[in-house]
Scaffold this active site. Structure first.
Site, PDB file in Angstrom:
ATOM      1  CE  LYS A  22      -1.911   1.793   4.044  1.00 37.80           C
ATOM      2  NZ  LYS A  22      -1.695   3.210   4.254  1.00 37.80           N
ATOM      3  CG  ASN A  23       1.988   2.792   3.585  1.00 39.05           C
ATOM      4  OD1 ASN A  23       0.873   3.198   3.257  1.00 39.05           O
ATOM      5  ND2 ASN A  23       2.272   2.412   4.816  1.00 39.05           N
ATOM      6  CB  CYS A 118      -4.624   6.226  10.568  1.00 40.52           C
ATOM      7  SG  CYS A 118      -5.050   4.896   9.450  1.00 40.52           S
ATOM      8  NE  ARG A 123      -0.143   9.992  10.472  1.00 37.04           N
ATOM      9  CZ  ARG A 123      -0.598   9.048   9.659  1.00 37.04           C
ATOM     10  NH1 ARG A 123      -1.877   8.762   9.641  1.00 37.04           N
ATOM     11  NH2 ARG A 123       0.229   8.433   8.828  1.00 37.04           N
ATOM     12  CG  ASP A 307       2.216   1.022   9.691  1.00 32.36           C
ATOM     13  OD1 ASP A 307       2.561   1.270   8.522  1.00 32.36           O
ATOM     14  OD2 ASP A 307       1.945   1.909  10.522  1.00 32.36           O
ATOM     15  NE  ARG A 399      -7.538   5.143   4.586  1.00 32.48           N
ATOM     16  CZ  ARG A 399      -6.703   5.812   5.360  1.00 32.48           C
ATOM     17  NH1 ARG A 399      -6.993   6.010   6.633  1.00 32.48           N
ATOM     18  NH2 ARG A 399      -5.569   6.293   4.891  1.00 32.48           N
TER      19      ARG A 399
HETATM   20  C1  EPZ Z   1       3.924   6.614   6.845  1.00 38.43           C
HETATM   21  O1  EPZ Z   1       3.258   7.671   7.541  1.00 38.43           O
HETATM   22  C2  EPZ Z   1       2.876   5.561   6.606  1.00 38.43           C
HETATM   23  N1  EPZ Z   1       1.803   6.111   5.794  1.00 38.43           N
HETATM   24  C3  EPZ Z   1       2.320   5.064   7.939  1.00 38.43           C
HETATM   25  O2  EPZ Z   1       1.453   3.966   7.643  1.00 38.43           O
HETATM   26  C4  EPZ Z   1       3.468   4.549   8.804  1.00 38.43           C
HETATM   27  O3  EPZ Z   1       2.957   4.220  10.077  1.00 38.43           O
HETATM   28  C5  EPZ Z   1       4.544   5.625   8.955  1.00 38.43           C
HETATM   29  O4  EPZ Z   1       4.982   6.061   7.644  1.00 38.43           O
HETATM   30  C6  EPZ Z   1       5.757   5.131   9.722  1.00 38.43           C
HETATM   31  O5  EPZ Z   1       6.281   4.011   9.108  1.00 38.43           O
HETATM   32  C7  EPZ Z   1       1.986   6.196   4.459  1.00 38.43           C
HETATM   33  O6  EPZ Z   1       3.006   5.831   3.927  1.00 38.43           O
HETATM   34  C8  EPZ Z   1       0.813   6.740   3.665  1.00 38.43           C
HETATM   35  P1  EPZ Z   1       6.333   9.485   9.315  1.00 38.43           P
HETATM   36  P2  EPZ Z   1       3.987   9.096   7.735  1.00 38.43           P
HETATM   37  O7  EPZ Z   1       6.465  10.742   8.555  1.00 38.43           O
HETATM   38  O8  EPZ Z   1       4.727   9.440   6.510  1.00 38.43           O
HETATM   39  C9  EPZ Z   1       6.182  12.576  12.938  1.00 38.43           C
HETATM   40  C10 EPZ Z   1      -0.471   2.683   7.749  1.00 38.43           C
HETATM   41  O9  EPZ Z   1      -1.068   2.114   8.670  1.00 38.43           O
HETATM   42  N2  EPZ Z   1       6.424  13.560  11.893  1.00 38.43           N
HETATM   43  O10 EPZ Z   1       7.435   8.495   9.283  1.00 38.43           O
HETATM   44  O11 EPZ Z   1       2.976  10.045   8.259  1.00 38.43           O
HETATM   45  C11 EPZ Z   1       4.818  11.927  12.783  1.00 38.43           C
HETATM   46  O12 EPZ Z   1       3.834  12.688  13.443  1.00 38.43           O
HETATM   47  C12 EPZ Z   1       0.057   4.081   7.958  1.00 38.43           C
HETATM   48  O13 EPZ Z   1      -0.249   2.174   6.617  1.00 38.43           O
HETATM   49  C13 EPZ Z   1       6.631  14.900  12.252  1.00 38.43           C
HETATM   50  O14 EPZ Z   1       6.615  15.245  13.432  1.00 38.43           O
HETATM   51  O15 EPZ Z   1       5.005   8.720   8.899  1.00 38.43           O
HETATM   52  C14 EPZ Z   1       5.019  10.583  13.431  1.00 38.43           C
HETATM   53  O16 EPZ Z   1       4.858  10.731  14.816  1.00 38.43           O
HETATM   54  C15 EPZ Z   1      -0.234   4.599   9.353  1.00 38.43           C
HETATM   55  N3  EPZ Z   1       6.846  15.807  11.280  1.00 38.43           N
HETATM   56  C16 EPZ Z   1       6.477  10.255  13.109  1.00 38.43           C
HETATM   57  O17 EPZ Z   1       7.096  11.503  12.784  1.00 38.43           O
HETATM   58  C17 EPZ Z   1       6.876  15.450   9.943  1.00 38.43           C
HETATM   59  O18 EPZ Z   1       7.088  16.337   9.095  1.00 38.43           O
HETATM   60  C18 EPZ Z   1       6.675   9.322  11.929  1.00 38.43           C
HETATM   61  O19 EPZ Z   1       5.974   9.881  10.839  1.00 38.43           O
HETATM   62  C19 EPZ Z   1       6.654  14.103   9.610  1.00 38.43           C
HETATM   63  C20 EPZ Z   1       6.442  13.166  10.583  1.00 38.43           C
END
Ligand code: EPZ
Length: 430
Positions: A22-23, A118, A123, A307, A399
Site C-alpha cells: 500500500k505505502n 489514520c 502527524r 504498523d 483502505r
Molecule cells: C507513513 O506515515 C505511513 N503512511 C504510515 O502507515 C506509517 O505508520 C509511517 O509512515 C511510519 O512508518 C503512508 O506511507 C501513507 P512518518 P507518515 O512521517 O509518513 C512525525 C499505515 O497504517 N512527523 O514516518 O505520516 C509523525 O507525526 C500508515 O499504513 C513529524 O513530526 O510517517 C510521526 O509521529 C499509518 N513531522 C512520526 O514523525 C513530519 O514532518 C513518523 O511519521 C513528519 C512526521
C-alpha cells in the site's frame, strides 16, 4: 452500514498470497507525475486508498487506464500543474502529501490540502516543509492548504531531517529528482518502500543513491521517461496474516513475500513462540495459540514496525504473563485498546506505553474499527476469540487490505461482509 461478522476459534490453514505494498503504491503513483512518458505499474493493491490516489492524479490531468485488477497505466503528459483535486478528496488520505513533492518537483509549484489519514497522533508535516524550503521553495500553510512554489526554480541542498520521517524522506526525493545538482538527505528513513520509490524513479532515468540507508543522494536529471515497474509485496499485510494465523493456532503458508522485509517482525514473533519456515518468496507460519510474554518497542525500519503494533498486542493478550509495549513513532496509537477490552483483554495505557496482561481467552463482541491497523488488529482478535464478533466502520480496514474476506476465507476463516440498512434508511413504521 457494512460490517464484518466473524465467528472465531477456527485455526487458519492453507495458503494466502500477499498483494502489492500500500505505502509503496501510494508514493509511486504520484511519482509518475514526474515522468514524461506512460508508466505501467504492476502489482498495485486493490484498496480504496489507491483508488482515491488514482482519482486525484486524474483530476490533475493524468490519463489512468486500469489494465487489470493490479496493473495500471498512467499517462502524465496531460498534467499542466494548474489543476487542483477536490479538497475533501485530498484530505481523505495521508498520502496526498506526495502530490506536493511531485508537483513541486515537476512544475515548481503545488497546492495540496493538508493531509488526513489514520487518527493516530498529531502527524505534522514540518519535516516535509523543511525539505522543500531547503530546496528553495516558498511554503505557506493557509485555508487548509499547503502552498509551495519556487519562482526561480528549485536548487539542490544538503538536508538534515530532525525525524527519520518516511513521508518527508519520500517527498524530498520526489521534489529533488528533477532538481539540478546533488541533493543529500541525512537521517533519512530506511523503510523498504523508500527503496521501492527510488528503484521506480531510477528505472525511469533518475539518479538516486543510498535509498535504504540514512543518507540518500539525489542527482537531479533533465527528464524522466516512462516504463514498467512492479511494486514490492506488502510486508505489513503479510505481518497481519502472520498474526492471524498465529493467534488462531493455525499453520499456513504466506506466499509472494520478501523474507528480508519481514525479519523486523518475525524476530519478535519468534520470541513469542511463533514458528516459521522460510522459503525464497514464501513463509510458513505455525503456532499453538498461546504465546510467551515479551516487550515490544516500535522503531523506524529495521525496528519493529509501528504498523504492526496493534496486531502484535493481540498476540500478547493471549500470552502468559505481563508484556510492555512502547509506541515510539506515533503519540496516540493505542485507541483500539478500548475495543479489545470489550473482548476481555486486560490492557492499561499511559501515553505511549501499554501494559498487557495475558488472559486465558478473548470473547467475541460488537466492536468498531477506529483506524486501519487498529481495525486489522480487531479482525485478528475476532478470529481468535470464542464466539461471534461484529466489526463496524470497516471502511478503515478496506483502505489498506485488499480482498480481506476472500483471503481469510481461503484460510478457512468464518467471516462475512454484511450490509444492514442504517437506522435512517429503515421505513418509519410509526
Ligand atoms: C507513513 O506515515 C505511513 N503512511 C504510515 O502507515 C506509517 O505508520 C509511517 O509512515 C511510519 O512508518 C503512508 O506511507 C501513507 P512518518 P507518515 O512521517 O509518513 C512525525 C499505515 O497504517 N512527523 O514516518 O505520516 C509523525 O507525526 C500508515 O499504513 C513529524 O513530526 O510517517 C510521526 O509521529 C499509518 N513531522 C512520526 O514523525 C513530519 O514532518 C513518523 O511519521 C513528519 C512526521
Amino acid at each position: 452500514m457494512t460490517k464484518f461478522v466473524i465467528s472465531g476459534g477456527t485455526p487458519l490453514t492453507g495458503e494466502v498470497s500477499i498483494g502489492g505494498m500500500k505505502n509503496a503504491a501510494l508514493a509511486i503513483i504520484p511519482a509518475t507525475l514526474l515522468c514524461k512518458g506512460v508508466c505501467r505499474i504492476e502489482n498495485v493493491p486493490k484498496i480504496n486508498d489507491v483508488t482515491i490516489m488514482l482519482g486525484m492524479i486524474e483530476k490533475l490531468g493524468a490519463k489512468v487506464r486500469l489494465v487489470d485488477d493490479c496493473v495500471v497505466e498512467i499517462d502524465p503528459t496531460g498534467v499542466t500543474g494548474d489543476a487542483v483535486p477536490p479538497y475533501d478528496m485530498m484530505r481523505s488520505i495521508r498520502a496526498s502529501y506526495y502530490l506536493l513533492g511531485a508537483m513541486l518537483g515537476r512544475f515548481g509549484t503545488a497546492k495540496v490540502a493538508l493531509p488526513g489519514g489514520c487518527n493516530i497522533g498529531v502527524r505534522a508535516i514540518d519535516q516535509h516543509v523543511k525539505g522543500f524550503e531547503a530546496l528553495g521553495a516558498n511554503v505557506e500553510v493557509k485555508n487548509g492548504f499547503v502552498f509551495a512554489d519556487s519562482p526561480v526554480g528549485l536548487s539542490a541542498s544538503h538536508i538534515y531531517l530532525d525525524i527519520a520521517s518516511v513521508g518527508a524522506t519520500i517527498n524530498i526525493i520526489l521534489a529533488a529528482a528533477l532538481t539540478p545538482g546533488l541533493t543529500i538527505i541525512e537521517s533519512a528513513a530506511k523503510e523498504p518502500h523508500i527503496v521501492d520509490v527510488a528503484n521506480f524513479l531510477n528505472s525511469m532515468g533518475a539518479d538516486i543513491m543510498g535509498a535504504g540507508t540514512d543518507v540518500i543522494k539525489i542527482r537531479g536529471v533533465e527528464t524522466l521517461a516512462g516504463g514498467t515497474y512492479s511494486i514490492i509485496p506488502d510486508q505489513i499485510e503479510a505481518g497481519t496474516y502472520i498474526a492471524a494465523i498465529a493467534a488462531t493456532g493455525g499453520n499456513a503458508l504466506i506466499k509472494n513475500i520478501i523474507p528480508k522485509h519481514l525479519e523486523c517482525m518475525t524476530a519478535k514473533f519468534s520470541e513469542m513462540g511463533v514458528e516459521f519456515e522460510e522459503f525464497d518468496d514464501a513463509i510458513r507460519v505455525s503456532a499453538n495459540g498461546r504465546f510467551k510474554k515479551t516487550n515490544i518497542k516500535t522503531l523506524p525500519y529495521p525496528g519493529f514496525p509501528t504498523d504492526m503494533q496493534p496486531q502484535a498486542v493481540v498476540l500478547l493478550c493471549l500470552s502468559d504473563g505481563t508484556s510492555i509495549v512502547t509506541e515510539s513513532i506515533f503519540d496516540n496509537r493505542f485507541r483500539y485498546v478500548t475495543e479489545l477490552s470489550r473482548m476481555g483483554a486486560n490492557i492499561s495505557v499511559d501515553g505511549r506505553v501499554a501494559v498487557v496482561e495475558g488472559v486465558p481467552k478473548l470473547t467475541g463482541a460488537p466492536i468498531k474499527a477506529l483506524d486501519l491497523r487498529a481495525g486489522a488488529a480487531l479482525v485478528v482478535a475476532a478470529l481468535a476469540a470464542n464466539g461471534i464478533s461484529e466489526i463496524e466502520d470497516i471502511h478503515h480496514i478496506e483502505r489498506g487490505y485488499e480482498m480481506l474476506v476472500e483471503k481469510l476465507r481461503g484460510l478457512g476463516a468464518n467471516i462475512a461482509r454484511v450490509s444492514t440498512p442504517d437506522a435512517e434508511e429503515l421505513p418509519k413504521v410509526l
